[in-house]
Design a protein around this motif. Structure first.
Motif, PDB file in Angstrom:
ATOM      1  N   ASP A   1      63.409  54.089  26.437  1.00 14.30           N
ATOM      2  CA  ASP A   1      62.767  52.841  26.846  1.00 14.30           C
ATOM      3  C   ASP A   1      61.675  53.170  27.868  1.00 14.30           C
ATOM      4  O   ASP A   1      61.962  53.733  28.928  1.00 14.30           O
ATOM      5  CB  ASP A   1      63.854  51.948  27.477  1.00 14.30           C
ATOM      6  N   VAL A   2      60.448  52.815  27.557  1.00 14.87           N
ATOM      7  CA  VAL A   2      59.333  53.175  28.451  1.00 14.87           C
ATOM      8  C   VAL A   2      59.397  52.444  29.787  1.00 14.87           C
ATOM      9  O   VAL A   2      58.712  52.831  30.734  1.00 14.87           O
ATOM     10  CB  VAL A   2      57.954  52.908  27.798  1.00 14.87           C
ATOM     11  N   THR A   3      60.200  51.388  29.862  1.00 19.19           N
ATOM     12  CA  THR A   3      60.279  50.626  31.116  1.00 19.19           C
ATOM     13  C   THR A   3      61.396  51.143  32.026  1.00 19.19           C
ATOM     14  O   THR A   3      61.522  50.705  33.164  1.00 19.19           O
ATOM     15  CB  THR A   3      60.521  49.122  30.835  1.00 19.19           C
ATOM     16  N   ALA A   4      62.221  52.074  31.523  1.00 19.41           N
ATOM     17  CA  ALA A   4      63.391  52.521  32.294  1.00 19.41           C
ATOM     18  C   ALA A   4      63.040  53.718  33.182  1.00 19.41           C
ATOM     19  O   ALA A   4      62.467  54.699  32.704  1.00 19.41           O
ATOM     20  CB  ALA A   4      64.515  52.920  31.338  1.00 19.41           C
ATOM     21  N   PRO A   5      63.396  53.671  34.479  1.00 18.97           N
ATOM     22  CA  PRO A   5      63.059  54.777  35.390  1.00 18.97           C
ATOM     23  C   PRO A   5      63.662  56.101  34.960  1.00 18.97           C
ATOM     24  O   PRO A   5      63.108  57.155  35.273  1.00 18.97           O
ATOM     25  CB  PRO A   5      63.655  54.324  36.734  1.00 18.97           C
ATOM     26  N   GLU A   6      64.772  56.086  34.219  1.00 20.13           N
ATOM     27  CA  GLU A   6      65.395  57.363  33.853  1.00 20.13           C
ATOM     28  C   GLU A   6      64.679  58.056  32.673  1.00 20.13           C
ATOM     29  O   GLU A   6      64.891  59.241  32.446  1.00 20.13           O
ATOM     30  CB  GLU A   6      66.895  57.189  33.545  1.00 20.13           C
ATOM     31  N   THR A   7      63.838  57.306  31.953  1.00 26.29           N
ATOM     32  CA  THR A   7      63.157  57.936  30.812  1.00 26.29           C
ATOM     33  C   THR A   7      62.173  59.000  31.313  1.00 26.29           C
ATOM     34  O   THR A   7      61.265  58.698  32.091  1.00 26.29           O
ATOM     35  CB  THR A   7      62.402  56.861  29.982  1.00 26.29           C
ATOM     36  N   LEU A   8      62.382  60.210  30.914  1.00 31.15           N
ATOM     37  CA  LEU A   8      61.546  61.361  31.304  1.00 31.15           C
ATOM     38  C   LEU A   8      61.504  61.569  32.823  1.00 31.15           C
ATOM     39  O   LEU A   8      60.526  62.113  33.346  1.00 31.15           O
ATOM     40  CB  LEU A   8      60.109  61.200  30.772  1.00 31.15           C
ATOM     41  N   SER A   9      62.586  61.156  33.529  1.00 30.03           N
ATOM     42  CA  SER A   9      62.571  61.287  34.996  1.00 30.03           C
ATOM     43  C   SER A   9      62.457  62.755  35.431  1.00 30.03           C
ATOM     44  O   SER A   9      62.008  63.043  36.537  1.00 30.03           O
ATOM     45  CB  SER A   9      63.815  60.635  35.611  1.00 30.03           C
ATOM     46  N   GLU A  10      62.814  63.678  34.516  1.00 27.38           N
ATOM     47  CA  GLU A  10      62.667  65.105  34.856  1.00 27.38           C
ATOM     48  C   GLU A  10      61.202  65.507  35.038  1.00 27.38           C
ATOM     49  O   GLU A  10      60.912  66.560  35.613  1.00 27.38           O
ATOM     50  CB  GLU A  10      63.349  65.986  33.795  1.00 27.38           C
ATOM     51  N   LEU A  11      60.285  64.650  34.555  1.00 26.82           N
ATOM     52  CA  LEU A  11      58.853  64.963  34.716  1.00 26.82           C
ATOM     53  C   LEU A  11      58.240  64.244  35.920  1.00 26.82           C
ATOM     54  O   LEU A  11      57.031  64.354  36.157  1.00 26.82           O
ATOM     55  CB  LEU A  11      58.081  64.551  33.457  1.00 26.82           C
ATOM     56  N   ASP A  12      59.018  63.487  36.664  1.00 29.84           N
ATOM     57  CA  ASP A  12      58.453  62.695  37.762  1.00 29.84           C
ATOM     58  C   ASP A  12      57.612  63.562  38.690  1.00 29.84           C
ATOM     59  O   ASP A  12      58.053  64.642  39.134  1.00 29.84           O
ATOM     60  CB  ASP A  12      59.564  62.001  38.567  1.00 29.84           C
ATOM     61  N   GLY A  13      56.391  63.103  38.959  1.00 29.37           N
ATOM     62  CA  GLY A  13      55.494  63.813  39.871  1.00 29.37           C
ATOM     63  C   GLY A  13      54.797  65.018  39.258  1.00 29.37           C
ATOM     64  O   GLY A  13      54.083  65.738  39.958  1.00 29.37           O
TER      65      GLY A  13
END
Ligand code: SAM
Length: 281
Positions: A163-175
């Motif tokens: 889900d593109v709106t969910a903070p956990e989606t691809l959170s490993e790429l944050d920043g």
């Protein structure tokens, strides 16, 4: 051509082009050679059937099973959004942003995320036109994902069922992301749409809530977190959102260089912004 007349009588605005595309498909020859072809009865019957279905507003792309997008020839059909030519401009902008990042900041192996990927049009265009990029495509519709996987065969692309709106989606790429591109569902729920769209594009690909911004709002928050300082985001939107989406980008407090871009018809079409260095999500 008889097919053009039938489509024009049915009120199809692009009757001539559509007739040629269908004839090309039925006769198996490029449009430029149609005048030279001597179709057999089976091919003529096939064309008649295609024209009849096009008269009932089935999109040409669903009849041929193909949608051109930049240098790609994508497979499309029921369950997936047909990529539109105006989205090619968002890709153009994104590729320029990657060139600028390479020239000015030495980013030669960028990380790119395509949120709401559908057939994979944006992600695959970036992956093939900028092969040094690592590209992620996020989509949650199982039917769209099937088309995306089919189109991505043989291309280096990470497909994420999420889900593109969910903070956990691809959170490993944050920043860590250099470029976020997104063509989300953005048509306001009550806005009238063409019969081809209503009957054949999935509703979840088209409609974005009462004001059309239900997916764009969380996507802006997600982009703010995914991007590294100096990374870029580009979001396609409805032509009624030429002020609203740039305002949302400014209000997020995470971006500078907010710009609105028009399509070839001069309509507001996508907004872009750069992630600030001193924003902490
Ligand atoms: C307008 S289509 C764009 C498809 C493709 N990017 C293009 O430009 O042709 C939007 C896509 O977003 C998907 N979608 C809608 N809401 C989503 C969500 N919350 N998370 C992931 N995908 C979503 C739909 O299934 C659809 O494939």
């Amino acid at each position: 051509m008889e097919a053009t007349r039938v489509l024009a009588r049915a009120g199809i605005g692009s009757a001539r082009v559509d007739a040629e595309l269908l004839a090309e498909h039925a006769f198996g020859v490029p449009r430029g050679r149609l005048a030279l072809v001597d179709p057999d009865p089976y091919q003529l019957e096939l064309l008649r059937d295609l024209v009849e279905r096009r008269s009932r507003r089935v999109p040409v792309q669903h009849l041929t099973g193909r949608a051109p997008f930049r240098y790609l020839d994508l497979a499309v059909g029921p369950g997936v959004f047909i990529p539109r030519p105006e989205t090619e401009l968002l890709v153009d902008w994104g590729l320029s942003a990657l060139s600028a990042l390479s020239a000015l900041s030495g980013v030669d192996a960028p990380v790119v995320v395509d949120l709401a990927s559908g057939s994979g049009a944006i992600a695959l265009a970036v992956a093939t036109e900028c092969p040094q990029a690592t590209v992620y495509a996020v989509e949650r519709s199982p039917r769209a994902l099937a088309w995306l996987r089919r189109n991505a065969a043989g291309v280096e692309l990470s497909i994420v069922d999420g889900d593109v709106t969910a903070p956990e989606t691809l959170s490993e790429l944050d920043g860590r992301v250099d470029l976020v591109l997104c063509n989300p569902p953005y048509v306001p729920d009550a806005a009238p749409v063409e019969e081809e769209v209503r009957g054949h594009d999935p509703a979840e690909a088209v409609f974005g809530g009462p004001d059309g911004l239900d997916v764009i709002r969380p996507v802006i928050a997600r982009a703010a977190t995914l991007l590294r300082p100096g990374g870029w985001v580009g979001i396609e939107h409805d032509d009624s959102h030429g002020v609203a989406v740039p305002d949302l980008l400014r209000a997020a407090g995470a971006f500078d260089t907010v710009r609105e871009h028009a399509d070839l018809a001069g309509r507001p079409r996508f907004a872009t912004a750069r992630r600030l260095a001193d924003f902490s999500p």
